[in-house]
Each structure stands twice: as structure tokens, then as C-alpha cells.
Design a protein around this motif. Structure first.
Motif, PDB file in Angstrom:
ATOM      1  N   PHE A 101     -30.660  35.011-101.768  1.00 51.49           N
ATOM      2  CA  PHE A 101     -31.141  34.171-102.869  1.00 51.49           C
ATOM      3  C   PHE A 101     -29.976  33.744-103.762  1.00 51.49           C
ATOM      4  CE2 PHE A 101     -34.951  36.528-101.645  1.00 51.49           C
ATOM      5  CZ  PHE A 101     -35.887  35.503-101.594  1.00 51.49           C
ATOM      6  N   PHE A 102     -29.042  34.663-104.019  1.00 52.08           N
ATOM      7  CA  PHE A 102     -27.854  34.301-104.791  1.00 52.08           C
ATOM      8  C   PHE A 102     -27.084  33.182-104.089  1.00 52.08           C
ATOM      9  CE2 PHE A 102     -27.297  38.689-107.020  1.00 52.08           C
ATOM     10  CZ  PHE A 102     -28.308  38.350-107.895  1.00 52.08           C
ATOM     11  N   GLY A 103     -26.902  33.335-102.774  1.00 55.78           N
ATOM     12  CA  GLY A 103     -26.169  32.314-102.024  1.00 55.78           C
ATOM     13  C   GLY A 103     -26.872  30.973-102.059  1.00 55.78           C
ATOM     14  N   ALA A 104     -28.192  30.984-101.867  1.00 58.02           N
ATOM     15  CA  ALA A 104     -28.944  29.726-101.912  1.00 58.02           C
ATOM     16  C   ALA A 104     -28.871  29.095-103.296  1.00 58.02           C
ATOM     17  CB  ALA A 104     -30.404  29.996-101.517  1.00 58.02           C
ATOM     18  N   PHE A 105     -28.934  29.926-104.330  1.00 61.50           N
ATOM     19  CA  PHE A 105     -28.837  29.420-105.696  1.00 61.50           C
ATOM     20  C   PHE A 105     -27.479  28.751-105.932  1.00 61.50           C
ATOM     21  CE2 PHE A 105     -27.617  30.036-110.158  1.00 61.50           C
ATOM     22  CZ  PHE A 105     -28.649  29.364-110.788  1.00 61.50           C
ATOM     23  N   LEU A 106     -26.405  29.359-105.417  1.00 60.98           N
ATOM     24  CA  LEU A 106     -25.072  28.764-105.574  1.00 60.98           C
ATOM     25  C   LEU A 106     -24.962  27.448-104.804  1.00 60.98           C
ATOM     26  CD1 LEU A 106     -22.746  31.902-105.311  1.00 60.98           C
ATOM     27  CD2 LEU A 106     -23.469  30.672-107.361  1.00 60.98           C
ATOM     28  N   LEU A 107     -25.585  27.369-103.638  1.00 66.84           N
ATOM     29  CA  LEU A 107     -25.566  26.114-102.881  1.00 66.84           C
ATOM     30  C   LEU A 107     -26.288  25.005-103.649  1.00 66.84           C
ATOM     31  CD1 LEU A 107     -26.225  27.422 -99.253  1.00 66.84           C
ATOM     32  CD2 LEU A 107     -24.098  26.445-100.150  1.00 66.84           C
ATOM     33  N   VAL A 108     -27.422  25.348-104.272  1.00 61.93           N
ATOM     34  CA  VAL A 108     -28.150  24.363-105.081  1.00 61.93           C
ATOM     35  C   VAL A 108     -27.317  23.945-106.286  1.00 61.93           C
ATOM     36  CG1 VAL A 108     -30.190  23.998-106.517  1.00 61.93           C
ATOM     37  CG2 VAL A 108     -30.411  25.170-104.323  1.00 61.93           C
ATOM     38  N   SER A 109     -26.662  24.914-106.938  1.00 65.53           N
ATOM     39  CA  SER A 109     -25.809  24.602-108.091  1.00 65.53           C
ATOM     40  C   SER A 109     -24.652  23.695-107.685  1.00 65.53           C
ATOM     41  CB  SER A 109     -25.263  25.895-108.704  1.00 65.53           C
ATOM     42  OG  SER A 109     -26.313  26.702-109.207  1.00 65.53           O
ATOM     43  N   ALA A 110     -24.070  23.968-106.517  1.00 65.01           N
ATOM     44  CA  ALA A 110     -22.972  23.139-106.024  1.00 65.01           C
ATOM     45  C   ALA A 110     -23.453  21.717-105.744  1.00 65.01           C
ATOM     46  CB  ALA A 110     -22.375  23.754-104.758  1.00 65.01           C
ATOM     47  N   TRP A 111     -24.630  21.601-105.139  1.00 57.75           N
ATOM     48  CA  TRP A 111     -25.186  20.271-104.850  1.00 57.75           C
ATOM     49  C   TRP A 111     -25.424  19.497-106.138  1.00 57.75           C
ATOM     50  CZ3 TRP A 111     -29.695  17.620-105.954  1.00 57.75           C
ATOM     51  CH2 TRP A 111     -29.943  16.475-105.190  1.00 57.75           C
ATOM     52  N   ARG A 112     -25.981  20.154-107.137  1.00 61.39           N
ATOM     53  CA  ARG A 112     -26.241  19.482-108.417  1.00 61.39           C
ATOM     54  C   ARG A 112     -24.933  19.086-109.094  1.00 61.39           C
ATOM     55  NH1 ARG A 112     -30.160  22.580-112.269  1.00 61.39           N
ATOM     56  NH2 ARG A 112     -29.757  20.646-113.404  1.00 61.39           N
ATOM     57  N   MET A 113     -23.943  19.966-109.049  1.00 60.26           N
ATOM     58  CA  MET A 113     -22.665  19.658-109.682  1.00 60.26           C
ATOM     59  C   MET A 113     -21.965  18.493-108.997  1.00 60.26           C
ATOM     60  SD  MET A 113     -19.439  22.250-110.417  1.00 60.26           S
ATOM     61  CE  MET A 113     -20.477  23.401-111.319  1.00 60.26           C
ATOM     62  N   PHE A 114     -22.147  18.399-107.683  1.00 60.16           N
ATOM     63  CA  PHE A 114     -21.425  17.377-106.922  1.00 60.16           C
ATOM     64  C   PHE A 114     -22.143  16.027-106.939  1.00 60.16           C
ATOM     65  CE2 PHE A 114     -19.369  15.301-103.397  1.00 60.16           C
ATOM     66  CZ  PHE A 114     -18.097  15.836-103.388  1.00 60.16           C
ATOM     67  N   PHE A 115     -23.473  16.028-106.838  1.00 55.06           N
ATOM     68  CA  PHE A 115     -24.207  14.784-106.624  1.00 55.06           C
ATOM     69  C   PHE A 115     -25.012  14.315-107.836  1.00 55.06           C
ATOM     70  CE2 PHE A 115     -23.768  16.489-102.286  1.00 55.06           C
ATOM     71  CZ  PHE A 115     -23.134  15.407-101.688  1.00 55.06           C
ATOM     72  N   VAL A 116     -25.443  15.240-108.695  1.00 54.61           N
ATOM     73  CA  VAL A 116     -26.300  14.854-109.820  1.00 54.61           C
ATOM     74  C   VAL A 116     -25.432  14.535-111.030  1.00 54.61           C
ATOM     75  CG1 VAL A 116     -28.158  15.576-111.361  1.00 54.61           C
ATOM     76  CG2 VAL A 116     -28.179  16.288-108.959  1.00 54.61           C
ATOM     77  N   LYS A 117     -25.604  13.360-111.573  1.00 58.12           N
ATOM     78  CA  LYS A 117     -24.839  12.954-112.744  1.00 58.12           C
ATOM     79  C   LYS A 117     -25.314  13.734-113.962  1.00 58.12           C
ATOM     80  CE  LYS A 117     -23.471   8.911-115.481  1.00 58.12           C
ATOM     81  NZ  LYS A 117     -23.635   7.453-115.681  1.00 58.12           N
ATOM     82  N   GLN A 118     -24.346  14.362-114.641  1.00 59.60           N
ATOM     83  CA  GLN A 118     -24.681  15.166-115.813  1.00 59.60           C
ATOM     84  C   GLN A 118     -24.883  14.274-117.030  1.00 59.60           C
ATOM     85  OE1 GLN A 118     -25.129  18.512-115.660  1.00 59.60           O
ATOM     86  NE2 GLN A 118     -24.742  18.390-113.457  1.00 59.60           N
ATOM     87  N   GLU A 119     -26.043  14.390-117.655  1.00 60.46           N
ATOM     88  CA  GLU A 119     -26.314  13.606-118.851  1.00 60.46           C
ATOM     89  C   GLU A 119     -25.677  14.266-120.073  1.00 60.46           C
ATOM     90  OE1 GLU A 119     -30.475  13.165-119.247  1.00 60.46           O
ATOM     91  OE2 GLU A 119     -30.721  12.019-117.384  1.00 60.46           O
ATOM     92  N   THR A 120     -25.338  13.439-121.048  1.00 62.54           N
ATOM     93  CA  THR A 120     -24.773  13.960-122.283  1.00 62.54           C
ATOM     94  C   THR A 120     -25.794  14.838-122.988  1.00 62.54           C
ATOM     95  OG1 THR A 120     -23.411  11.974-122.523  1.00 62.54           O
ATOM     96  CG2 THR A 120     -23.688  13.356-124.466  1.00 62.54           C
ATOM     97  N   TYR A 219     -11.546  15.067-111.139  1.00 66.27           N
ATOM     98  CA  TYR A 219     -12.119  15.564-109.885  1.00 66.27           C
ATOM     99  C   TYR A 219     -12.308  17.086-109.883  1.00 66.27           C
ATOM    100  CZ  TYR A 219     -10.739  10.931-108.240  1.00 66.27           C
ATOM    101  OH  TYR A 219     -10.594   9.576-108.091  1.00 66.27           O
ATOM    102  N   LEU A 220     -12.055  17.722-111.014  1.00 64.78           N
ATOM    103  CA  LEU A 220     -12.126  19.177-111.039  1.00 64.78           C
ATOM    104  C   LEU A 220     -13.548  19.678-110.814  1.00 64.78           C
ATOM    105  CD1 LEU A 220     -10.613  21.803-111.352  1.00 64.78           C
ATOM    106  CD2 LEU A 220     -10.941  21.668-113.819  1.00 64.78           C
ATOM    107  N   LYS A 221     -14.539  18.993-111.375  1.00 65.38           N
ATOM    108  CA  LYS A 221     -15.927  19.413-111.151  1.00 65.38           C
ATOM    109  C   LYS A 221     -16.284  19.363-109.668  1.00 65.38           C
ATOM    110  CE  LYS A 221     -18.522  18.824-115.435  1.00 65.38           C
ATOM    111  NZ  LYS A 221     -19.081  20.176-115.374  1.00 65.38           N
ATOM    112  N   SER A 222     -15.749  18.361-108.970  1.00 68.94           N
ATOM    113  CA  SER A 222     -15.988  18.287-107.529  1.00 68.94           C
ATOM    114  C   SER A 222     -15.356  19.486-106.833  1.00 68.94           C
ATOM    115  CB  SER A 222     -15.411  16.979-106.965  1.00 68.94           C
ATOM    116  OG  SER A 222     -16.043  15.861-107.558  1.00 68.94           O
ATOM    117  N   GLY A 223     -14.159  19.867-107.277  1.00 72.53           N
ATOM    118  CA  GLY A 223     -13.506  21.039-106.703  1.00 72.53           C
ATOM    119  C   GLY A 223     -14.288  22.311-106.963  1.00 72.53           C
ATOM    120  N   LEU A 224     -14.806  22.452-108.181  1.00 69.53           N
ATOM    121  CA  LEU A 224     -15.613  23.627-108.503  1.00 69.53           C
ATOM    122  C   LEU A 224     -16.897  23.640-107.685  1.00 69.53           C
ATOM    123  CD1 LEU A 224     -15.219  23.726-112.400  1.00 69.53           C
ATOM    124  CD2 LEU A 224     -14.002  25.086-110.696  1.00 69.53           C
TER     125      LEU A 224
END
Length: 278
Positions: A101-120, A219-224
Motif C-alpha cells: 500500500f505504501f508503494g502504491a501510494f508513492l506511485l500515485v503521488s509520483a503520477w500526480r506530481m508529474f502529470f497533475v498541474k498544481q493549483e496555487t 524540472y526538479l519536481k519532475s525529478g522528485l
């Protein structure tokens, strides 16, 4: 920035000296786990800095007051992360499958960080701000570096106290990502907590070093996100794909170094034009 750079270097050297102590006392395997966990935590802490910049800008915190807010924010983070690590270790020891579950949660977090635009973020409308406004009397004015002030014979919280509360809450949110990431490297609570401590203790100096360069790390957020995805995949596939700790460390360092180098190169021209503007 020069003074902040010196302090960052001091904290890194102290962390590496502690790593050497771990090597002497607990052996090279534990030392490598600590170093890998430290690099992961330290890199993910940069994401905290992006949010700290927004928080201080929203509350219009003066530069000198930022120092005090960060000191107390870091102390609060050490306590809260300690509690989270103890609970996390207890869960992992009792329910081994929770690592999936931890691993799946990190994969979801990575997907959101990479593809979902963060709103102000509008911190003024956050639930924590609504709770504070409903529970405490608050003065709209700063009173030096104080978290509370006596106004009209009544004690009130200052905007600096609100900034501190929001900083600690946001750090708790980030810890939900960063602490499970270290569990992909080790389950040793000593290694998990000390790697967190060493990363967090250097966060204040790192903030003042990077605050004026934050626009260059495009591009640091993409790296993270790639780091989180790698760590999450390592946890999910641990039963049939064993990735040694040295390879994990090499992958994390390579990803961070590449994204930082590409970011600095891509923004070099804009930085030069900004520096040449009178």
C-alpha cells in the motif's frame, strides 16, 4: 546566500560524519541504508521549500521573522515525524503487506506530481486556518518575531504564529510521502528516523540558500516524481525484483543531478538577463 551555503555545507558534513559513525558501529550495510535514506529525504525536503516560499509570501513574513518560524517549524517536524515513524514501523512489523500500500501510494503521488498541474494554494481558506480563526484571537499585525502579543489587554496570536502552524501542517502532509519512501530502503527505525533528522535539520539553511534560486529548478519536481515512482515500484515489486541499496542510491543521485543540471542550463539565459537588468 554565501552564509547559507556555508551552513548547508556544515550540515551535510555533519550528516556524513554521522554516517561514518553508523558505519563504525553498525556496519557498511546500515551505513549505506542511512546514506540512501538521507539523500531521498533531503531531496524530497526541497519540495517543502517551494511551499514555505508560498506560505511566507502569503502571510508577508519579514525575512528576520522567517528564521524563527523555520527553527520552531523544524522542531515541530522532528516530533511529529518521530511519532509517524514509530507508528509506521509498528504497522510494517505487524502487517508486512502494508508495504504494498505504501508503494502504491508513492506511485500515485509520483503520477500526480508529474502529470497533475498544481493549483496555487489559498492558505487563507484552508481548514487549518479556519480552525485557528475559530479557536484563537488573532491580531493582523506582526509584533517583531513574537508568536503572540498582548493587544488591548488580551493575548492574541500573530500572523507569524499562523505561518508556523501552516508550515508544520504542510510538513506533516509531505511526511506522508517521504517517510514511506525510506521504508523502501530499510525498516530499521533508527535509520529511518536519523536519516529524517539529518535531512530536516539542514532544511532551514537550505531554504535561505535556494529561496532566490527556486525559479531556476523548473524540472526538479519532475525529478522528485521520478524518485518517488522508482521507490514506489521498488516496494511493490520487492518479492520478485530485489534492487540492491547501492543501485537505489545511484539511481536517486543520477535522477536528481540530471534534473538539476538540465534545469540550471535551461534557465541560464533568463537568469543572465535578470542579473544584467539594473
Amino acid at each position: 546566500m554565501r552564509a547559507a551555503g556555508h551552513r548547508v555545507a556544515i550540515w551535510i558534513v555533519l550528516s556524513l560524519l554521522f554516517n561514518l559513525l553508523v558505519w563504525k558501529i553498525r556496519g557498511p550495510d546500515k551505513a549505506l541504508e542511512f546514506l540512501t535514506g538521507y539523500v531521498i529525504e533531503y531531496s524530497l525536503s526541497v519540495d517543502n521549500i517551494f511551499v514555505f516560499v508560498l506560505i511566507f509570501a502569503y502571510f508577508r513574513v519579514p525575512p528576520m521573522a522567517q528564521h524563527r518560524a523555520l527553527v520552531w517549524g523544524i522542531l515541530g517536524a522532528l516530533v511529529m515525524r518521530g511519532v509517524m515513524i514509530v507508528l509506521g514501523v509498528a504497522l510494517v512489523d505487524r502487517f508486512d503487506f502494508i508495504l504494498y500500500f505504501f508503494g502504491a501510494f508513492l506511485l500515485v503521488s509520483a503520477w500526480r506530481m508529474f502529470f497533475v498541474k498544481q493549483e496555487t494554494q489559498d492558505f487563507g481558506r484552508s481548514w487549518i486556518m479556519r480552525c485557528c480563526l475559530g479557536a484563537f484571537p488573532i491580531t493582523p499585525e506582526f509584533h517583531g518575531e513574537h508568536f503572540k502579543a498582548r493587544v488591548n489587554d488580551r493575548w492574541m496570536l500573530t500572523p507569524l504564529a499562523l505561518a508556523l502552524i501552516v508550515i508544520d501542517v504542510m510538513d506533516l502532509v509531505f511526511a506522508v510521502d517521504s517517510i514511506p519512501a525510506v521504508f523502501a530502503i530499510t525498516r530499521d527505525p533508527f535509520i529511518v528516523y536519523t536519516s529524517n533528522i539529518c535531512a530536516i535539520l539542514g532544511l532551514r539553511s537550505l531554504y535561505f540558500l535556494l529561496v532566490k534560486l527556486i525559479d531556476r529548478f523548473i524540472y526538479l519536481k519532475s525529478g522528485l516524481a521520478i524518485v518517488l515512482a522508482f521507490v514506489g515500484a521498488k516496494m511493490v515489486t520487492r518479492d520478485f525484483l530485489n534492487i540492491p541499496t547501492p543501485i537505489s542510491l545511484a539511481v536517486v543521485i543520477a535522477v536528481l543531478a540530471t534534473t538539476i543540471a538540465v534545469s540550471m542550463a535551461a534557465t541560464r539565459r533568463e537568469a543572465g538577463q535578470r542579473d544584467s537588468t539594473p
